[in-house]
Write an enzyme that holds these catalytic residues in place. Structure first.
Site, short mmCIF file in Angstrom:
data_model
loop_
_atom_site.label_atom_id
_atom_site.label_comp_id
_atom_site.label_asym_id
_atom_site.label_seq_id
_atom_site.Cartn_x
_atom_site.Cartn_y
_atom_site.Cartn_z
N SER A 1 29.18 -37.02 14.51
CA SER A 1 28.25 -36.13 13.80
C SER A 1 27.27 -35.47 14.76
O SER A 1 27.02 -35.96 15.86
CB SER A 1 27.50 -36.91 12.73
OG SER A 1 28.40 -37.42 11.77
N LEU B 1 23.05 -41.06 13.28
CA LEU B 1 24.11 -40.07 13.12
C LEU B 1 25.29 -40.66 13.87
O LEU B 1 25.15 -41.07 15.04
CB LEU B 1 23.72 -38.72 13.72
CG LEU B 1 22.80 -37.82 12.90
CD1 LEU B 1 22.43 -36.58 13.71
CD2 LEU B 1 23.44 -37.41 11.58
N ASP B 2 26.45 -40.73 13.25
CA ASP B 2 27.57 -41.40 13.91
C ASP B 2 28.09 -40.58 15.10
O ASP B 2 27.68 -39.44 15.33
CB ASP B 2 28.69 -41.74 12.92
CG ASP B 2 29.33 -40.51 12.29
OD1 ASP B 2 29.53 -39.51 12.99
OD2 ASP B 2 29.62 -40.55 11.08
N TRP B 3 29.00 -41.16 15.84
CA TRP B 3 29.51 -40.60 17.09
C TRP B 3 30.00 -39.17 16.92
O TRP B 3 29.77 -38.31 17.77
CB TRP B 3 30.63 -41.50 17.61
CG TRP B 3 31.22 -41.07 18.92
CD1 TRP B 3 30.79 -41.41 20.18
CD2 TRP B 3 32.36 -40.22 19.12
NE1 TRP B 3 31.58 -40.84 21.14
CE2 TRP B 3 32.56 -40.09 20.53
CE3 TRP B 3 33.23 -39.56 18.26
CZ2 TRP B 3 33.59 -39.32 21.06
CZ3 TRP B 3 34.25 -38.79 18.80
CH2 TRP B 3 34.43 -38.68 20.19
#
Length: 256
Positions: free
Chosen positions: A109, A105-107
């Protein structure tokens, strides 16, 4: 016990994921009975052979641990970060096992993130052939036209695919999208059966829309539930079995 592939043994010992274990082997950081091994097809027997990773002797398979974390915004989904940003591992305390995040999960999200030391399960869940559905809640800036949303449902071409052909692009698989809240900045529920990097953000970028919030709420049979941001819990035995069955069903249906 019959010999097994080295990467499977290393992953089962909780050192890292199977994919990362393959990198350790090709980098010459694994030895069997004193001999450095660099071929991925190499096998060994943990009960008979002395297997070392970076000079440290493997002690056998660890007890598998499965955690569900509600990842908050502002953390990267890695074990360590060269830029010294906070990682999801900073939120995990008192587990007593070497675990690592499954997928990303990106930064910016939020939401459901699985962490484990079960390398085999992690490899199956993140492999391209695994079509275990993942469900997200997404808020976008400004309303999108229905014909644009319909394009996303059918699948679109996004981004540039690494390779010798610069014009080559990635075609997303069909997805389930439904409007959850009709507002100036609407919310959608999106179910994907693939997990390309920044896929949802790129999908809406294709429509000229910015994703303001993105939260994963489900992976297969696992639900985020009422878990506060930054908190985690252990999966129940029933949840683990359901997840394994979901992975198996997805893989079998893909072969058919």
């Amino acid at each position: 016990m019959p010999p097994q592939r080295l990467q499977k043994i290393i992953a089962a010992a909780g050192v890292t994921s199977r994919r990362k274990a393959e990198e350790l082997i090709t980098q010459g950081r694994v030895s069997v009975n004193g001999q450095t091994v660099t071929e991925l097809g190499s096998k060994a027997d943990l009960q008979k052979d002395h297997i070392k990773v970076d000079g440290k002797l493997l002690q056998g398979a660890e007890r598998h641990v499965y955690l569900l974390l509600n990842k908050p915004k502002g953390y990267v989904t890695t074990v360590t970060d060269p830029e010294r940003r906070p990682t999801v591992m900073d939120l995990i305390k008192g587990v007593g096992a070497r675990i690592y995040p499954v997928g990303r999960l990106d930064w910016a999200s939020e939401g459901l993130l699985l962490l484990t030391n079960d390398g085999e399960l992690a490899a199956k869940l993140t492999h391209a052939s695994s079509h275990v559905p993942k469900t997200y809640l997404v808020k976008i800036a400004g309303k999108a036209k229905e014909e644009g949303i319909e394009k996303l449902r059918r699948g679109i071409k996004i981004g540039a695919k690494p390779g010798p052909r610069r014009l080559e692009t990635i075609h997303t698989a069909p997805s389930q999208i439904r409007l959850m809240k009709d507002a100036a900045n609407p919310w959608y529920e999106i179910k994907l059966t693939e997990g390309r990097n920044n896929q949802i953000r790129l999908m809406f970028k294709h429509l000229g829309k910015l994703v303001e919030k993105l939260k994963r709420v489900r992976i297969g049979p696992l639900e985020l539930g009422p878990l506060r941001p930054g908190a985690f819990r252990y999966l129940t035995d029933e949840e683990i079995e359901k997840l394994k069955r979901a992975i198996k069903r997805s893989s079998e249906s893909k072969r058919v």
